[in-house]
Design a protein around this motif. Sequence first.
Motif, PDB file in Angstrom:
ATOM      1  N   GLN A  87     -66.040-170.785  28.618  1.00  8.52           N
ATOM      2  CA  GLN A  87     -66.520-169.423  28.391  1.00  8.52           C
ATOM      3  C   GLN A  87     -67.403-169.270  27.151  1.00  8.52           C
ATOM      4  O   GLN A  87     -67.735-168.151  26.764  1.00  8.52           O
ATOM      5  N   LEU A  88     -67.773-170.371  26.520  1.00  8.89           N
ATOM      6  CA  LEU A  88     -68.690-170.288  25.372  1.00  8.89           C
ATOM      7  C   LEU A  88     -70.119-170.300  25.910  1.00  8.89           C
ATOM      8  O   LEU A  88     -70.716-171.354  26.111  1.00  8.89           O
ATOM      9  N   THR A  89     -70.644-169.130  26.147  1.00  6.93           N
ATOM     10  CA  THR A  89     -72.009-169.014  26.659  1.00  6.93           C
ATOM     11  C   THR A  89     -72.998-169.520  25.623  1.00  6.93           C
ATOM     12  O   THR A  89     -73.972-170.194  25.945  1.00  6.93           O
ATOM     13  N   VAL A  90     -72.745-169.170  24.371  1.00  8.51           N
ATOM     14  CA  VAL A  90     -73.564-169.622  23.246  1.00  8.51           C
ATOM     15  C   VAL A  90     -72.612-170.070  22.151  1.00  8.51           C
ATOM     16  O   VAL A  90     -71.675-169.340  21.810  1.00  8.51           O
ATOM     17  N   SER A  91     -72.847-171.250  21.616  1.00  4.02           N
ATOM     18  CA  SER A  91     -72.129-171.713  20.433  1.00  4.02           C
ATOM     19  C   SER A  91     -73.137-172.458  19.572  1.00  4.02           C
ATOM     20  O   SER A  91     -73.519-173.585  19.868  1.00  4.02           O
ATOM     21  N   LEU A  92     -73.573-171.780  18.529  1.00  4.90           N
ATOM     22  CA  LEU A  92     -74.567-172.344  17.624  1.00  4.90           C
ATOM     23  C   LEU A  92     -73.920-172.682  16.297  1.00  4.90           C
ATOM     24  O   LEU A  92     -73.011-171.975  15.851  1.00  4.90           O
ATOM     25  N   VAL A  93     -74.390-173.748  15.683  1.00  8.40           N
ATOM     26  CA  VAL A  93     -73.905-174.132  14.364  1.00  8.40           C
ATOM     27  C   VAL A  93     -75.062-174.140  13.379  1.00  8.40           C
ATOM     28  O   VAL A  93     -76.210-174.412  13.743  1.00  8.40           O
ATOM     29  N   ALA A  94     -74.733-173.821  12.136  1.00  4.95           N
ATOM     30  CA  ALA A  94     -75.665-173.987  11.020  1.00  4.95           C
ATOM     31  C   ALA A  94     -75.241-175.262  10.321  1.00  4.95           C
ATOM     32  O   ALA A  94     -74.076-175.405   9.925  1.00  4.95           O
ATOM     33  N   VAL A  95     -76.184-176.196  10.210  1.00  3.13           N
ATOM     34  CA  VAL A  95     -75.878-177.517   9.670  1.00  3.13           C
ATOM     35  C   VAL A  95     -76.765-177.794   8.466  1.00  3.13           C
ATOM     36  O   VAL A  95     -77.972-177.577   8.512  1.00  3.13           O
ATOM     37  N   ASP A  96     -76.150-178.256   7.383  1.00  2.68           N
ATOM     38  CA  ASP A  96     -76.875-178.735   6.211  1.00  2.68           C
ATOM     39  C   ASP A  96     -76.588-180.231   6.122  1.00  2.68           C
ATOM     40  O   ASP A  96     -75.439-180.623   5.900  1.00  2.68           O
ATOM     41  N   GLU A  97     -77.617-181.026   6.333  1.00  2.00           N
ATOM     42  CA  GLU A  97     -77.472-182.479   6.466  1.00  2.00           C
ATOM     43  C   GLU A  97     -76.516-182.746   7.626  1.00  2.00           C
ATOM     44  O   GLU A  97     -76.814-182.350   8.734  1.00  2.00           O
ATOM     45  N   ASP A  98     -75.372-183.357   7.389  1.00  2.00           N
ATOM     46  CA  ASP A  98     -74.427-183.620   8.478  1.00  2.00           C
ATOM     47  C   ASP A  98     -73.236-182.679   8.472  1.00  2.00           C
ATOM     48  O   ASP A  98     -72.267-182.909   9.194  1.00  2.00           O
ATOM     49  N   HIS A  99     -73.293-181.619   7.681  1.00  2.00           N
ATOM     50  CA  HIS A  99     -72.130-180.745   7.502  1.00  2.00           C
ATOM     51  C   HIS A  99     -72.345-179.391   8.164  1.00  2.00           C
ATOM     52  O   HIS A  99     -73.327-178.702   7.883  1.00  2.00           O
ATOM     53  N   VAL A 100     -71.404-179.018   9.032  1.00  2.00           N
ATOM     54  CA  VAL A 100     -71.430-177.687   9.638  1.00  2.00           C
ATOM     55  C   VAL A 100     -70.980-176.693   8.565  1.00  2.00           C
ATOM     56  O   VAL A 100     -69.907-176.846   7.977  1.00  2.00           O
ATOM     57  N   VAL A 101     -71.822-175.701   8.301  1.00  2.00           N
ATOM     58  CA  VAL A 101     -71.491-174.688   7.294  1.00  2.00           C
ATOM     59  C   VAL A 101     -71.311-173.304   7.911  1.00  2.00           C
ATOM     60  O   VAL A 101     -70.875-172.371   7.243  1.00  2.00           O
ATOM     61  N   GLY A 102     -71.634-173.185   9.209  1.00  2.00           N
ATOM     62  CA  GLY A 102     -71.470-171.911   9.898  1.00  2.00           C
ATOM     63  C   GLY A 102     -71.489-172.101  11.395  1.00  2.00           C
ATOM     64  O   GLY A 102     -71.977-173.117  11.898  1.00  2.00           O
ATOM     65  N   GLN A 103     -70.945-171.112  12.124  1.00  2.00           N
ATOM     66  CA  GLN A 103     -70.909-171.170  13.579  1.00  2.00           C
ATOM     67  C   GLN A 103     -70.827-169.760  14.135  1.00  2.00           C
ATOM     68  O   GLN A 103     -70.231-168.870  13.520  1.00  2.00           O
ATOM     69  N   VAL A 104     -71.444-169.552  15.297  1.00  2.00           N
ATOM     70  CA  VAL A 104     -71.325-168.284  16.017  1.00  2.00           C
ATOM     71  C   VAL A 104     -70.981-168.586  17.467  1.00  2.00           C
ATOM     72  O   VAL A 104     -71.525-169.517  18.058  1.00  2.00           O
ATOM     73  N   ALA A 105     -70.052-167.802  17.993  1.00  2.79           N
ATOM     74  CA  ALA A 105     -69.624-167.942  19.379  1.00  2.79           C
ATOM     75  C   ALA A 105     -69.985-166.669  20.142  1.00  2.79           C
ATOM     76  O   ALA A 105     -69.842-165.562  19.611  1.00  2.79           O
TER      77      ALA A 105
END
Length: 168
Positions: free
Chosen positions: A46-64
């Motif tokens: 059910q995750l139609t959209v799952s975006l991550v904010a990445v700095d280098e190799d580190h996820v620093v944010g996400q939206v579902a």
Amino acid sequence: MNLIIRNERAEDIQQIAAVTVAAFEQEVHSSHTEQFIVDALRKAGQLTVSLVAVDEDHVVGQVAVSPVTVSSGAAGWYGLGPISVLPDWQGQGIGSSLMKAALTELQKQGAAGCVVLGDPDYYNRFGFNAHAGLVLPGVPQAYFQALSFCGEFPAGTVHYHPSFSATE
């Protein structure tokens, strides 16, 4: 900061959970189950959209973003959330970038609109507003907001996927 916003990948899942826990840890209005909700949505497909904010190799944010149902039968509506940014990274526009990217992606997919539960002062700047005919039971009207991509707003009661009841 070399921030990239992209679709989540399988290797991001543990980092997404950690970001979500950290982002909501001090929130008094949080159920502190947001990481379980994201995981349950993912497992249910059910995750139609799952975006991550990445700095280098580190996820620093996400939206579902996941589908919602409206009692009137209106189709093509989605719920945004949770949206998470690591506390040390907040206030730098990462949440706004994730919001804009998620809304753009929904429009590309032909969505009719999106609802969100949260602070009107934050979400109003993205075009979300409360609409009297659109209701989420048990929630003050001002905190349940909608954004239409086609100009019309449905009337009725909104229901999120059962994954929003996940507690582990």
